[in-house]
Design a protein around this motif. Sequence first.
Motif, PDB file in Angstrom:
ATOM      1  N   HIS A 138       0.829  -1.189   0.000  1.00 25.38           N
ATOM      2  CA  HIS A 138       0.000   0.000   0.000  1.00 25.38           C
ATOM      3  C   HIS A 138       0.873   1.252   0.000  1.00 25.38           C
ATOM      4  O   HIS A 138       1.264   1.753   1.063  1.00 25.38           O
ATOM      5  CB  HIS A 138      -0.926  -0.009   1.214  1.00 25.38           C
ATOM      6  CG  HIS A 138      -2.048  -0.997   1.069  1.00 25.38           C
ATOM      7  ND1 HIS A 138      -3.020  -1.160   2.016  1.00 25.38           N
ATOM      8  CD2 HIS A 138      -2.352  -1.865   0.081  1.00 25.38           C
ATOM      9  CE1 HIS A 138      -3.884  -2.091   1.634  1.00 25.38           C
ATOM     10  NE2 HIS A 138      -3.483  -2.529   0.464  1.00 25.38           N
ATOM     11  N   SER A 170      -0.053   5.062  -6.392  1.00 21.42           N
ATOM     12  CA  SER A 170      -1.410   4.613  -6.695  1.00 21.42           C
ATOM     13  C   SER A 170      -1.744   4.731  -8.172  1.00 21.42           C
ATOM     14  O   SER A 170      -2.305   3.810  -8.765  1.00 21.42           O
ATOM     15  CB  SER A 170      -2.414   5.413  -5.863  1.00 21.42           C
ATOM     16  OG  SER A 170      -3.724   4.958  -6.112  1.00 21.42           O
ATOM     17  N   ASN A 198      -2.097  -3.994  -5.411  1.00 19.82           N
ATOM     18  CA  ASN A 198      -1.240  -2.842  -5.148  1.00 19.82           C
ATOM     19  C   ASN A 198      -1.999  -1.519  -5.115  1.00 19.82           C
ATOM     20  O   ASN A 198      -1.441  -0.503  -4.695  1.00 19.82           O
ATOM     21  CB  ASN A 198      -0.135  -2.761  -6.205  1.00 19.82           C
ATOM     22  CG  ASN A 198       0.945  -3.800  -6.000  1.00 19.82           C
ATOM     23  OD1 ASN A 198       1.135  -4.295  -4.900  1.00 19.82           O
ATOM     24  ND2 ASN A 198       1.653  -4.133  -7.061  1.00 19.82           N
ATOM     25  N   SER A 253      -3.906   0.713  -3.313  1.00 25.55           N
ATOM     26  CA  SER A 253      -4.122   0.788  -1.865  1.00 25.55           C
ATOM     27  C   SER A 253      -5.554   1.144  -1.483  1.00 25.55           C
ATOM     28  O   SER A 253      -6.034   0.750  -0.426  1.00 25.55           O
ATOM     29  CB  SER A 253      -3.155   1.797  -1.244  1.00 25.55           C
ATOM     30  OG  SER A 253      -3.361   3.084  -1.796  1.00 25.55           O
TER      31      SER A 253
END
Length: 208
Positions: free
Chosen positions: A105, A110, A151, A153
């Motif tokens: 995270h 992101s 991945n 988050s």
Amino acid sequence: MEEVRLFNNLSERERYENMAELYAIIVTLEHLERSYVRDWVSQTEYTPACSKLIAQYKAVLNLVSRDVPDVNRFMTQYKLSCPAAWKRLQTGVPLTVEHATLDSHEPSKSAKYVAESVQNFITLMDSLKLNRHAVDEIHPILSDLMQSLNNVSTLPAGFEGKAKLLEWLIKLNQMRASDELDADQVRQLLFDLENAHNAFYRFLSQSA
């Protein structure tokens, strides 16, 4: 005491060595799984080590297929109590691919993970539409897709698309690399992918 020979020629010796290798891989994977759960090894150490053991398992399985038609029975016969390893071998991917972990995270990345997820969705659907239906062509992309989704988050742990994708990963793992999905399976996988893809876009729109 009289010496007991397990083999009488090189061929028999190779058979026993291959079965010993299978035994060692299962035991090693059990220790790795337990060590990761207890936080004795990091995600960075665990993921490649687990992937390597799974690949070695698949390779040696081809060598012992005649002598070990049922791995679960092999484990029972040799008193191998390795439930964590058996679960991992059935799934066919590391725990970090199956489930999101805190280590993955990273909010700063992101956007990168979202882009990777979208690209993996498109790549897999395009591959299926281009008649690439062999397990060894589909499984790596699907595995990458699961990893990239994990991945992201902000993606909820219960994201509706991941459960179906995991089912497909397990199903593909239980097939041989050379096996191909039939027309019905391809149609269902595409349907599940498109649903998950649409759900992912809805999530992104709501999060914007």
